[in-house]
Enzyme design. Structure first.
Site, PDB file in Angstrom:
ATOM      1  N   THR A  66      78.216  92.459  87.526  1.00  0.00           N
ATOM      2  CA  THR A  66      78.958  92.799  86.302  1.00  0.00           C
ATOM      3  C   THR A  66      80.281  93.510  86.584  1.00  0.00           C
ATOM      4  O   THR A  66      81.174  93.490  85.745  1.00  0.00           O
ATOM      5  CB  THR A  66      78.104  93.683  85.378  1.00  0.00           C
ATOM      6  OG1 THR A  66      77.745  94.876  86.080  1.00  0.00           O
ATOM      7  CG2 THR A  66      76.858  92.954  84.917  1.00  0.00           C
ATOM      8  N   ASP A  67      80.394  94.132  87.769  1.00  0.00           N
ATOM      9  CA  ASP A  67      81.579  94.977  88.006  1.00  0.00           C
ATOM     10  C   ASP A  67      82.899  94.214  87.940  1.00  0.00           C
ATOM     11  O   ASP A  67      83.882  94.727  87.400  1.00  0.00           O
ATOM     12  CB  ASP A  67      81.464  95.697  89.358  1.00  0.00           C
ATOM     13  CG  ASP A  67      80.494  96.883  89.293  1.00  0.00           C
ATOM     14  OD1 ASP A  67      79.922  97.122  88.221  1.00  0.00           O
ATOM     15  OD2 ASP A  67      80.328  97.561  90.321  1.00  0.00           O
ATOM     16  N   GLU A  77     111.271 101.328  76.523  1.00  0.00           N
ATOM     17  CA  GLU A  77     112.558 101.912  76.929  1.00  0.00           C
ATOM     18  C   GLU A  77     113.547 100.795  77.287  1.00  0.00           C
ATOM     19  O   GLU A  77     113.169  99.859  78.012  1.00  0.00           O
ATOM     20  CB  GLU A  77     112.357 102.781  78.177  1.00  0.00           C
ATOM     21  CG  GLU A  77     111.324 103.876  78.038  1.00  0.00           C
ATOM     22  CD  GLU A  77     111.791 104.982  77.114  1.00  0.00           C
ATOM     23  OE1 GLU A  77     113.016 105.208  77.032  1.00  0.00           O
ATOM     24  OE2 GLU A  77     110.935 105.591  76.458  1.00  0.00           O
ATOM     25  N   TYR A  88      69.856 100.023  94.556  1.00  0.00           N
ATOM     26  CA  TYR A  88      69.241  98.756  94.960  1.00  0.00           C
ATOM     27  C   TYR A  88      70.211  97.953  95.807  1.00  0.00           C
ATOM     28  O   TYR A  88      71.403  98.272  95.893  1.00  0.00           O
ATOM     29  CB  TYR A  88      68.854  97.953  93.712  1.00  0.00           C
ATOM     30  CG  TYR A  88      70.005  97.813  92.755  1.00  0.00           C
ATOM     31  CD1 TYR A  88      70.937  96.798  92.907  1.00  0.00           C
ATOM     32  CD2 TYR A  88      70.180  98.720  91.704  1.00  0.00           C
ATOM     33  CE1 TYR A  88      72.016  96.690  92.057  1.00  0.00           C
ATOM     34  CE2 TYR A  88      71.265  98.615  90.853  1.00  0.00           C
ATOM     35  CZ  TYR A  88      72.170  97.609  91.031  1.00  0.00           C
ATOM     36  OH  TYR A  88      73.252  97.504  90.198  1.00  0.00           O
ATOM     37  N   THR A 117      73.713  92.519  90.556  1.00  0.00           N
ATOM     38  CA  THR A 117      72.467  93.213  90.212  1.00  0.00           C
ATOM     39  C   THR A 117      71.401  92.239  89.738  1.00  0.00           C
ATOM     40  O   THR A 117      70.206  92.453  89.955  1.00  0.00           O
ATOM     41  CB  THR A 117      72.760  94.257  89.107  1.00  0.00           C
ATOM     42  OG1 THR A 117      73.645  95.215  89.658  1.00  0.00           O
ATOM     43  CG2 THR A 117      71.514  94.945  88.621  1.00  0.00           C
ATOM     44  N   LYS A 145      84.168  95.176  81.051  1.00  0.00           N
ATOM     45  CA  LYS A 145      82.984  96.027  81.189  1.00  0.00           C
ATOM     46  C   LYS A 145      83.365  97.399  80.650  1.00  0.00           C
ATOM     47  O   LYS A 145      84.363  97.979  81.082  1.00  0.00           O
ATOM     48  CB  LYS A 145      82.560  96.097  82.657  1.00  0.00           C
ATOM     49  CG  LYS A 145      81.266  96.865  82.866  1.00  0.00           C
ATOM     50  CD  LYS A 145      80.751  96.740  84.297  1.00  0.00           C
ATOM     51  CE  LYS A 145      79.462  97.539  84.451  1.00  0.00           C
ATOM     52  NZ  LYS A 145      78.861  97.405  85.780  1.00  0.00           N
TER      53      LYS A 145
HETATM   54  C1  SIN Z   1      76.096  94.789  88.590  1.00  0.00           C
HETATM   55  O1  SIN Z   1      75.923  93.611  88.836  1.00  0.00           O
HETATM   56  O2  SIN Z   1      75.778  95.265  87.483  1.00  0.00           O
HETATM   57  C2  SIN Z   1      76.712  95.770  89.556  1.00  0.00           C
HETATM   58  C3  SIN Z   1      76.854  95.238  90.923  1.00  0.00           C
HETATM   59  C4  SIN Z   1      77.793  94.090  91.002  1.00  0.00           C
HETATM   60  O3  SIN Z   1      78.775  94.032  90.265  1.00  0.00           O
HETATM   61  O4  SIN Z   1      77.556  93.224  91.865  1.00  0.00           O
END
Ligand code: SIN
Length: 349
Positions: free
Chosen positions: A114-115, A306, A50, A36, A187
């Site tokens: 960020t993903d 367990e 986007y 992003t 995240k």
């Molecule tokens: C982001 O960057 O916030 C979302 C898209 C991505 O991870 O490339």
């Protein structure tokens, strides 16, 4: 005449001092992968819909000339993707590039979506030379948005990568003025600017551009990368199976039939395994496929539970999230298939 010689000498001294101070600035190299932060939307008010990774490293740098006040900044593009589409091949290229640059630069910044930023950060922590600061950053708002967060994140990432105190702290994530360690960062919110968090808290903050540390990272490689991936073109296939009410073992069987070389079970609570999934996982382990128990609880460690889990040879994932346990298991499999040795790596990294 004497006055002009005097002025020339002053000018010469001034110019050499200016160039010496430029030389003294640390060298920071940017490796852009997309996200992003490099995203372009159709309007200044759009924060979704986007195209991620549309802008190159030159576009990002030309919009932020201020970085030059802190470092001699250079950059290159590795790829331009939405990080949800991250691949083993890109990770291997990135890792090789970071290792090649570690002897040449004072600090590195990886520009990333960020993903999957937390996954790339942990993969790099396990595979690159830890001799110089390496900082990942990105943005929640595209570059074209009103009040985009990318420029300040990038500026702070460069300032952090250029700062001597960032050395020896492992791979870092710098987002929203906050510094996290690669192992524990995650995240935590789908849309908020303040999306990154760590169950144990952040390592520090960028206070007006200066790193202010409040904790030390754990299990950080000091001397060399724990795993050597040089020359690899792919990584061992490890699937994550999500534990939930009503499970019937089908997803475990599907993973095995798709050629899983390892399975991470994202269990409930303390890595608890649904009894139907357990039968299928025990069969997989009996065939030599390592099974790591982790948890989708979000924080805390997975420890023994367990007695049957130990008998079946399941490995405890500790405090790694399922997505990071997947990375460690895959890297471990580049070295060994021995469940005991893999378990030791989970206790170490
Ligand atoms: C982001 O960057 O916030 C979302 C898209 C991505 O991870 O490339």
């Amino acid at each position: 005449m004497i006055l002009s010689i005097f002025l020339l000498v002053i000018l010469f001294l001034f110019l050499s001092m200016a160039s010496a101070s430029a030389e003294e600035k640390p060298s920071v190299h940017l490796l852009a992968t997309g996200g992003t932060i490099a995203g372009k939307a159709s309007s200044e008010t759009a924060t979704t819909g986007y195209e991620a990774g549309a802008l190159g490293v030159e576009d990002l740098l030309s919009a932020l000339p201020e970085v030059k006040d802190y470092a001699r900044v250079t950059g290159e593009g590795i790829c331009g993707i939405d990080s949800k589409d991250m691949t083993d091949a890109i990770w291997l290229t990135l890792s090789e590039r970071v290792n090649a640059l570690a002897g040449e630069k004072d600090g590195l910044v990886v520009i990333h979506g960020t993903d999957t930023m937390e996954e790339t950060a942990y993969f790099l922590q396990l595979t690159v030379n830890p001799s110089i600061p390496l900082v990942l950053t990105g943005a929640m708002r595209p570059a074209t948005a009103v009040s985009a967060d990318g420029p300040m994140n990038l500026l702070n990432a460069v300032r952090l990568a250029a700062h001597p105190s960032a050395k020896g702290k492992g791979v870092l994530v710098m987002m929203n003025d906050t510094i996290f360690g690669a192992r524990n960062v995650t995240k935590g919110n789908t849309l908020s600017l303040d999306t990154f968090r760590s169950p144990d808290g952040p390592l520090g903050y960028m206070n007006d551009g200066i790193p202010c540390w409040c904790a030390l990272p754990v299990r950080v490689p000091k001397e060399k990368a724990p795993f050597d991936v040089k020359g690899l073109t792919a990584l061992p296939k490890v699937y994550i199976v999500y534990g939930h009410a009503g499970a019937d073992g089908a997803m475990v069987k599907a993973a095995v039939s798709m050629g899983a070389e390892g399975i991470v079970y994202a269990g409930t609570g303390n890595g608890s395994v649904h009894r139907e999934d357990e039968k299928a996982l025990a069969e997989a382990a009996a065939k030599g496929i390592p099974v790591v128990r982790s948890s989708h609880a979000g924080s805390g460690s997975v420890i023994s539970a367990e007695p049957s889990y130990e008998k079946e040879g399941f490995i405890q994932g500790g405090s790694l999230s399922p997505q990071k346990a997947r990375i460690l298991l895959s890297l471990a499999l580049t070295r060994t298939k021995d469940f005991g040795d893999i378990g030791e790596m989970f206790g170490k990294y």
